[in-house]
Design a protein around this motif. Sequence first.
Motif, mmCIF file in Angstrom:
data_model
loop_
_atom_site.group_PDB
_atom_site.id
_atom_site.type_symbol
_atom_site.label_atom_id
_atom_site.label_comp_id
_atom_site.label_asym_id
_atom_site.label_seq_id
_atom_site.Cartn_x
_atom_site.Cartn_y
_atom_site.Cartn_z
ATOM 1 N N GLY A 1 -10.098 30.954 21.374
ATOM 2 C CA GLY A 1 -10.158 30.826 20.133
ATOM 3 C C GLY A 1 -9.471 31.311 18.963
ATOM 4 N N SER A 2 -8.541 32.224 19.248
ATOM 5 C CA SER A 2 -7.791 33.093 18.281
ATOM 6 C C SER A 2 -6.480 32.204 17.737
ATOM 7 N N THR A 3 -6.437 32.244 16.518
ATOM 8 C CA THR A 3 -5.174 31.444 15.985
ATOM 9 C C THR A 3 -4.341 32.189 15.178
ATOM 10 N N SER A 4 -2.854 31.771 15.328
ATOM 11 C CA SER A 4 -1.797 32.465 14.602
ATOM 12 C C SER A 4 -1.039 31.479 14.055
ATOM 13 N N TYR A 5 -0.267 32.235 12.874
ATOM 14 C CA TYR A 5 0.410 31.067 11.975
ATOM 15 C C TYR A 5 1.882 31.913 11.860
ATOM 16 N N VAL A 6 2.923 30.843 11.711
ATOM 17 C CA VAL A 6 4.106 31.329 11.165
ATOM 18 C C VAL A 6 3.649 31.632 9.648
ATOM 19 N N ASP A 7 4.579 32.507 9.132
ATOM 20 C CA ASP A 7 3.997 33.002 7.749
ATOM 21 C C ASP A 7 4.180 31.849 6.787
ATOM 22 N N SER A 8 5.195 31.010 6.779
ATOM 23 C CA SER A 8 5.533 29.823 5.975
ATOM 24 C C SER A 8 4.485 28.730 5.887
ATOM 25 N N VAL A 9 3.673 28.910 6.725
ATOM 26 C CA VAL A 9 2.296 27.827 6.706
ATOM 27 C C VAL A 9 1.079 28.405 6.706
ATOM 28 N N LYS A 10 0.964 29.726 6.551
ATOM 29 C CA LYS A 10 -0.191 30.385 6.543
ATOM 30 C C LYS A 10 -0.911 29.866 5.223
ATOM 31 N N GLY A 11 -2.182 29.506 5.181
ATOM 32 C CA GLY A 11 -2.968 29.170 4.305
ATOM 33 C C GLY A 11 -2.748 27.727 3.825
ATOM 34 N N ARG A 12 -1.774 27.094 4.459
ATOM 35 C CA ARG A 12 -1.618 25.613 4.340
ATOM 36 C C ARG A 12 -1.985 24.759 5.540
ATOM 37 N N PHE A 13 -1.764 25.453 6.667
ATOM 38 C CA PHE A 13 -2.096 24.594 8.095
ATOM 39 C C PHE A 13 -3.219 25.166 8.678
ATOM 40 N N THR A 14 -3.936 24.404 9.536
ATOM 41 C CA THR A 14 -4.844 24.667 10.207
ATOM 42 C C THR A 14 -4.957 24.142 11.600
ATOM 43 N N ILE A 15 -4.663 24.927 12.612
ATOM 44 C CA ILE A 15 -4.951 24.372 13.981
ATOM 45 C C ILE A 15 -6.388 24.556 14.527
ATOM 46 N N VAL A 29 4.872 27.224 15.064
ATOM 47 C CA VAL A 29 4.189 26.949 13.872
ATOM 48 C C VAL A 29 2.639 27.697 13.963
ATOM 49 N N ALA A 30 2.004 27.065 14.916
ATOM 50 C CA ALA A 30 0.640 27.816 14.855
ATOM 51 C C ALA A 30 0.256 27.738 16.413
ATOM 52 N N ALA A 31 -0.510 28.529 16.891
ATOM 53 C CA ALA A 31 -0.883 28.735 18.322
ATOM 54 C C ALA A 31 -2.597 29.227 18.414
ATOM 55 N N MET A 39 -2.809 26.320 23.563
ATOM 56 C CA MET A 39 -1.987 25.326 23.029
ATOM 57 C C MET A 39 -1.518 25.860 21.715
ATOM 58 N N ALA A 40 -0.337 25.039 21.436
ATOM 59 C CA ALA A 40 0.565 25.355 20.068
ATOM 60 C C ALA A 40 1.354 24.436 19.510
ATOM 61 N N TRP A 41 1.634 24.454 18.395
ATOM 62 C CA TRP A 41 2.329 23.376 17.550
ATOM 63 C C TRP A 41 3.781 24.079 17.192
ATOM 64 N N TYR A 42 4.868 23.552 17.737
ATOM 65 C CA TYR A 42 6.050 24.064 17.099
ATOM 66 C C TYR A 42 6.756 22.902 16.451
ATOM 67 N N CYS A 59 3.673 19.463 20.319
ATOM 68 C CA CYS A 59 2.602 20.327 20.877
ATOM 69 C C CYS A 59 2.921 20.755 22.375
ATOM 70 N N LYS A 60 2.508 22.065 22.439
ATOM 71 C CA LYS A 60 2.791 22.640 23.860
ATOM 72 C C LYS A 60 1.401 23.302 24.610
ATOM 73 N N LEU A 61 1.444 23.181 25.743
ATOM 74 C CA LEU A 61 0.133 23.576 26.552
ATOM 75 C C LEU A 61 0.636 24.526 27.670
ATOM 76 N N ALA A 62 -0.036 25.493 27.679
ATOM 77 C CA ALA A 62 0.430 26.602 28.565
ATOM 78 C C ALA A 62 -0.938 26.459 29.586
#
Length: 115
Positions: free
Chosen positions: A55-69, A48-50, A34-37, A95-98
């Motif tokens: 359980g692995s997470t990733s974030y666009v640089d502009s939200v790192k440290g501020r957003f949590t998925i 924005v975040a995946a 799942m992910a947020w765009y 939100c997106k579901l694959a």
Amino acid sequence: QVQLVESGGGLVQPGGSLRLSCAASGRIASNNAMAWYRQAPGKQRELVAALTSGGSTSYVDSVKGRFTISRDNAKNTVYLQMNSLKPEDTAVYYCKLAMYGSIYWGQGTQVTVSS
């Protein structure tokens, strides 16, 4: 039929917080990603975040440290905790579901950061 319903958007002042929720219904496999765009006016939709099924997470640089998925598997719900919001975070969040090679999108929820 898989449905995704987002909630939690709204108007918030700069520096404030919001928590978005995306509830999935239907036949949801445990092995999914799942992910947020987000999409701001006049701009392309961006990831924005995946969160992977492992359980692995990733974030666009502009939200790192501020957003949590995060996710609650029992509720088939994924969350996006957004802190220290900035005016440039203003957008419609999706939100997106694959799952099983298919992609599903929610209808979007508006987030507006303004004083």
